[in-house]
Design a protein around this motif. Structure first.
Motif, short mmCIF file in Angstrom:
data_model
loop_
_atom_site.label_atom_id
_atom_site.label_comp_id
_atom_site.label_asym_id
_atom_site.label_seq_id
_atom_site.Cartn_x
_atom_site.Cartn_y
_atom_site.Cartn_z
N ARG A 89 0.84 -1.19 0.00
CA ARG A 89 0.00 0.00 0.00
C ARG A 89 0.88 1.24 0.00
O ARG A 89 1.86 1.32 0.74
N LEU A 91 1.19 5.16 0.89
CA LEU A 91 0.58 6.15 1.77
C LEU A 91 0.92 7.54 1.26
O LEU A 91 2.10 7.91 1.17
N TYR A 97 -6.99 6.69 3.01
CA TYR A 97 -6.82 5.26 2.77
C TYR A 97 -7.88 4.76 1.79
O TYR A 97 -7.62 3.85 1.00
N SER A 101 -6.40 3.04 -1.44
CA SER A 101 -6.45 1.58 -1.31
C SER A 101 -7.84 0.98 -1.43
O SER A 101 -7.99 -0.24 -1.32
N PRO A 124 -2.98 2.68 8.53
CA PRO A 124 -1.91 2.55 7.53
C PRO A 124 -1.27 1.17 7.50
O PRO A 124 -0.55 0.84 6.57
#
Length: 358
Positions: A89, A91, A97, A101, A124
């Motif tokens: 993922r 950030l 998020y 994602s 996260p």
């Protein structure tokens, strides 16, 4: 230095949670789950592994993320539980998020789309997410838009249901896009609201998304082997942001020539809507002139399948209304871009009279 240390720790925790998620998937989910990714015709990665040594670092990293990809299936079920296992993922400070994602889920019935839910991590570090999805009664198509900044390992339908039929890629239409972080989906509040995915719903089209944050600088290898690797009905070119002015002068016309060496499908050039903010007004004018010279070259060669959308003209003097920062469109800006493109696509490319539905 402190930010780099925090990021490194975050990546280590993510990696640990990914392996933990793999254990959960194999022990708890494996016997009763359908892995939707296994039904896709190719990898979710946008740049094949065999090409990773031939492209820049930014394209290599962002090519792992399935921006623009969608998974479709048909079901009569009113409730379905899915689980998403992330391998990696990204950030970003300017995206939540959900935005980076999320797996954005829509219900489609009789050519009308209804947003259901965006399945996304809450922290996260979370790498395995499980959610229930509720749908209306009756048979309907479910469309899942995959995240622009997260690498997917598995998307599973839990508790096998005989009423679920996997559709695979729809392949009714294919729109190819070559561009910057904007076309990758940066700063849309969720994946389904990126302008590329809005176009996907407008025209029930698959998207060959060849847009890469801080990449896409008119690279011949990417044009030849990624953008043109699939037979699309139209190509949208938006890579104004990442190239220096010198690169833009050198390569813009050449990009058009490379495309025309392979295909005669319609090409739409798009300039930034943040001109005068993300660059100076003088530089923005020079970049627009470069694009216009490419169009003039096409016209002189009797190419009537090339169009240009001038970002300055569509935002007029309302840039602050359409931007989340000095360059990335907010949801309203994404819709503005999609709606403007859809006029050309509907009238010139697909020859449609009806309006799409998002």
């Amino acid at each position: 230095m402190r930010n780099k240390i925090v990021l490194a720790i975050c990546k280590i925790v993510q990696l640990f949670n990914f392996f933990l998620g793999m254990v959960v998937v194999r022990i708890i989910y494996s016997k009763k789950a359908i892995d939707l990714c296994s039904y896709m015709s190719d990898s979710l990665e946008r740049v094949p592994q065999s090409y990773i040594h031939c492209v820049s670092k930014n394209i290599r990293l962002n090519g792992r993320y399935p921006a623009g990809r969608r998974i479709c299936f048909t079901t009569g079920a009113e409730r379905v539980r899915i689980a998403v296992l992330y391998r990696r993922r990204c950030l970003l400070r300017n995206m939540s998020y959900i935005a980076t994602s999320g797996v954005d889920v829509y219900e489609r019935r009789n050519a009308h789309d209804k947003w259901c839910k965006c399945v996304a991590p809450d922290t996260p570090f979370q790498m395995l997410v499980s959610e229930w999805l509720s749908f209306d009664k009756g048979l309907k198509d479910i469309v899942m838009y995959l995240p622009p900044y997260a690498q997917i390992s598995k998307i599973m339908l839990l508790d096998k249901d005989e009423s679920v039929y996997f559709r695979g890629q729809v392949n009714k239409r294919l729109i190819s896009v070559y561009g910057s972080s904007i076309s990758q989906g940066c700063s849309a509040s969720r994946p389904g609201l990126a302008y590329t995915n809005l176009l996907s719903r407008y025209f029930d089209a698959d998207i060959n998304n060849c847009a890469f944050s801080e990449g896409a600088r008119g690279e011949k290898f990417v044009i030849d082997n990624v953008l043109l690797s699939k037979k699309s009905e139209v190509i949208i070119v938006e890579y104004d942001h990442n190239s220096s002015l010198e690169e833009f002068v050198e390569r813009h016309l050449q990009v058009y020539r490379w495309i025309r060496e392979y295909t005669d499908v319609p090409v739409i050039f798009l300039s930034r809507i943040s001109g005068g903010l993300s660059n100076s007004g003088d530089e923005n004018t020079k970049r627009i002139t470069i694009i216009q010279k490419t169009l003039k070259y096409a016209e002189e060669n009797n190419d009537k399948k090339v169009w240009f959308i001038n970002g300055d003209e569509i935002v007029e003097d309302k840039r602050d209304l359409y931007l989340v920062d000095d360059r990335h469109p907010n949801d309203l800006g994404m819709k503005l871009i999609a709606d403007t493109l859809s006029i050309i696509l509907r009238e010139k490319v697909f020859n449609l009279n009806d309006k799409g539905n998002a």
